[in-house]
Design a protein around this motif. Structure first.
Motif, mmCIF file in Angstrom:
data_model
loop_
_atom_site.group_PDB
_atom_site.id
_atom_site.type_symbol
_atom_site.label_atom_id
_atom_site.label_comp_id
_atom_site.label_asym_id
_atom_site.label_seq_id
_atom_site.Cartn_x
_atom_site.Cartn_y
_atom_site.Cartn_z
ATOM 1 N N SER A 38 -7.546 5.130 6.204
ATOM 2 C CA SER A 38 -6.033 4.813 6.486
ATOM 3 C C SER A 38 -6.116 3.341 7.391
ATOM 4 O O SER A 38 -5.430 3.141 7.367
ATOM 5 C CB SER A 38 -5.663 5.688 7.091
ATOM 6 N N ALA A 39 -7.451 3.084 7.812
ATOM 7 C CA ALA A 39 -7.530 1.994 8.808
ATOM 8 C C ALA A 39 -7.571 0.781 7.915
ATOM 9 O O ALA A 39 -7.335 -0.836 8.015
ATOM 10 C CB ALA A 39 -8.161 1.721 9.725
ATOM 11 N N ALA A 40 -7.997 0.650 6.311
ATOM 12 C CA ALA A 40 -8.172 -0.373 5.229
ATOM 13 C C ALA A 40 -7.043 -0.546 4.652
ATOM 14 O O ALA A 40 -6.149 0.608 4.761
ATOM 15 C CB ALA A 40 -9.313 0.325 4.519
ATOM 16 N N TYR A 71 -7.335 11.401 2.879
ATOM 17 C CA TYR A 71 -8.420 10.889 3.777
ATOM 18 C C TYR A 71 -8.963 11.871 4.727
ATOM 19 O O TYR A 71 -10.548 10.849 5.076
ATOM 20 C CB TYR A 71 -6.737 10.124 4.570
ATOM 21 N N MET A 74 -1.663 11.914 0.868
ATOM 22 C CA MET A 74 -2.926 10.785 0.670
ATOM 23 C C MET A 74 -3.918 11.310 2.061
ATOM 24 O O MET A 74 -4.911 11.100 2.024
ATOM 25 C CB MET A 74 -2.007 9.547 1.481
ATOM 26 N N ASP A 75 -2.473 12.106 3.469
ATOM 27 C CA ASP A 75 -3.961 12.013 4.531
ATOM 28 C C ASP A 75 -5.058 13.209 3.898
ATOM 29 O O ASP A 75 -6.250 13.129 4.144
ATOM 30 C CB ASP A 75 -3.007 12.809 5.419
ATOM 31 N N HIS A 106 -12.708 6.742 7.698
ATOM 32 C CA HIS A 106 -10.885 5.998 7.664
ATOM 33 C C HIS A 106 -10.539 5.178 7.044
ATOM 34 O O HIS A 106 -9.952 3.761 7.580
ATOM 35 C CB HIS A 106 -10.594 5.936 9.875
ATOM 36 N N ASP A 144 2.809 11.454 2.035
ATOM 37 C CA ASP A 144 1.938 11.128 3.302
ATOM 38 C C ASP A 144 0.926 12.645 3.240
ATOM 39 O O ASP A 144 -0.182 12.335 3.829
ATOM 40 C CB ASP A 144 2.576 11.264 4.904
ATOM 41 N N GLN A 153 8.778 11.618 1.081
ATOM 42 C CA GLN A 153 7.947 10.891 1.761
ATOM 43 C C GLN A 153 6.770 11.507 2.678
ATOM 44 O O GLN A 153 5.661 11.329 2.645
ATOM 45 C CB GLN A 153 8.389 9.483 2.461
ATOM 46 N N GLU A 154 6.998 13.195 2.820
ATOM 47 C CA GLU A 154 6.412 13.483 3.495
ATOM 48 C C GLU A 154 5.790 13.991 2.667
ATOM 49 O O GLU A 154 3.813 14.439 3.291
ATOM 50 C CB GLU A 154 7.080 14.477 4.485
ATOM 51 N N PRO A 158 0.443 -1.445 -0.118
ATOM 52 C CA PRO A 158 -0.071 0.262 0.135
ATOM 53 C C PRO A 158 1.178 1.555 0.273
ATOM 54 O O PRO A 158 1.214 2.113 -1.316
ATOM 55 C CB PRO A 158 -1.037 -0.151 1.546
ATOM 56 N N GLN A 159 2.234 1.449 0.827
ATOM 57 C CA GLN A 159 3.204 2.358 0.351
ATOM 58 C C GLN A 159 3.907 2.435 -0.929
ATOM 59 O O GLN A 159 3.322 3.787 -1.198
ATOM 60 C CB GLN A 159 3.839 1.958 1.207
#
Lengths: 288, 131
Positions: free
Chosen positions: A244-246, A232, A228-229, A242, A225, A221-222, A159-160
């Motif tokens: 981000s939990a999937a 989300y 994506m945040d 959420h 993130d 990477q930041e 996923p990353q």
């Protein structure tokens, strides 16, 4: 860095299953014809063993191996190796060319990390793309493994890594009407599996990425993130879920789409080298 | 005692026994779990960070399902001076070993092991990358 689009057009708009391949030992470009005959014989032998379902088809498989010098990142990369399996033309058919049943491509796009420290006798082509029936992939793969002492492994995309891909590709310059940026999530630990599809207008996605990315041409990477945040948070605001939990299992943009099981589709010729470079990098890190 | 996030509900404060060790669990497959831990950390009294907090990262066996960068977690551990343990709950052997480790840490934090206190964890904190 421009790759001849005519020669590489076959890579576009096909679903490729990806593998990482360890370096090939004693592989000689001059012997491609010979290898094709050996591989053809090997496939026919497997058919005779009765392991294949369609015995008739296997007996009539023609193998062609060719080099694709245009498909590589730099001169340090090995030229790509193309393997084509076609069915022998029927006696009654007017068409002298058989039908293409399976396609495989070994390539290295800026794969210096692996190739620079190789001992003598090894050829580095870490990324393998296959298109066609799994049983042919398995036959071709076994022959290569036996002949060149290499190892094939399905390339899994975490996923990353998928997040990197969607951030990178959503930010690409688009010249014409683009399809939506889509992220597909799989929700774990439920009685019935649940998939959530999150589609974003490509212009909105690009606008978001442009506000996040600080240096054009560089991605951290930041930044991925933060991108994506934002996605989300937006989803949570509307649906109280959420994401981000999937588990992120598939991403799809106008440039390319990628699935966590290692299946990609490249849609845009302009970004073909970039996509292959990223996939080569993933293949190399899976090998090391 | 298990909680999905902090702070703990205040209604039960008077019934709660002394807390000797706080283990923050982060599922490497869920970015949400990291965010949850980060917000919960703000509710922990500073005195706990003298060896009474540790981070437990689960799901590390499945490299291909990784949603969080390991670097980010190690940075968190460094920032809060607390050890980071990695484990895979799906494998029984590792599950048992991890439980034993945590139990040992808890015994030390609760003062049951003479001569060793929770402060020892802080001084023993060394990331293998530092070597």
């Amino acid at each position: 860095e421009s790759v001849d689009t005519q020669q590489t057009a076959f890579l576009l708009r096909k679903a490729w299953t990806l593998y990482s391949v360890t370096p090939l030992y004693r592989f000689r470009r001059a012997r491609l014809r010979n290898y094709a005959l050996l591989l053809s014989a090997s496939i026919a032998a497997e058919a005779q063993k009765g392991l294949a379902v369609e015995v008739g088809v296997e007996m009539g498989i023609k193998v062609a191996l060719s080099s694709l010098a245009e498909l590589r990142g730099s001169d340090l990369d090995q030229p790509a190796l193309l393997v084509q399996l076609s069915s022998r033309p029927q006696a009654s058919s007017r068409n002298s060319e058989g039908k293409l049943v399976w396609l495989g491509c070994f390539c290295s796009m800026f794969g210096d990390d692996l190739s620079e420290n190789l001992p003598e006798g090894f050829t580095s082509l870490p990324l393998f793309l296959s298109h066609g029936a799994e049983r042919y992939t398995s036959l071709v793969g076994s022959w290569f493994q036996k002949t060149f002492d290499c190892c094939f492994r399905r390339l899994a995309i975490s996923p990353q890594n998928l997040s990197w891909m969607v951030a990178m590709w959503a930010g690409c310059e688009l010249d014409k009407a683009a399809s939506a940026v889509e992220l597909i999530f799989s929700v774990p630990r439920l009685a019935q599996p649940l998939d959530i599809s999150y589609a974003i207008h490509p212009e909105d996605a690009k606008a978001l990425w442009d506000t996040v990315q600080k240096t054009p041409g560089e991605i951290t990477q930041e930044e991925v993130d933060v991108f994506m945040d934002c996605l989300y948070a937006h989803f949570h605001r509307h649906f109280k879920i959420h994401l981000s939990a999937a588990k992120l299992v598939k991403v799809s943009t106008v440039v390319a789409s990628a699935h966590c099981d290692g299946i990609v589709k490249i849609l845009h010729s302009q970004y073909l080298p970039g996509v292959l470079m990223l996939l080569t990098e993933l293949a190399i890190s899976q090998i090391q | 005692h298990l909680a999905t996030s902090l702070p703990l509900p205040s209604e039960r404060n008077h019934l709660r026994p002394r807390i000797d060790l706080v283990v923050f669990m982060i599922d490497i497959k869920s970015k949400y779990s990291l965010k949850n831990v980060e917000t919960s950390l703000a509710h922990v009294d500073a005195s706990f960070f003298l060896g009474k907090v540790c981070f437990l990262v689960t799901g590390v066996g499945r490299v291909n399902a990784c949603s969080i960068e390991t670097n980010a977690i190690c940075k968190l551990g460094k920032a809060y001076c607390s050890p980071v343990l990695f484990c895979e709950l799906e494998l029984e052997g590792i599950r048992v070993t991890t439980a034993q480790r945590l139990l040992r840490m808890l015994q030390i934090c609760a003062g049951h092991i003479p001569g060793v206190s929770a402060l020892s964890f802080v001084s023993l904190m060394r990331n293998s990358d530092d070597d």
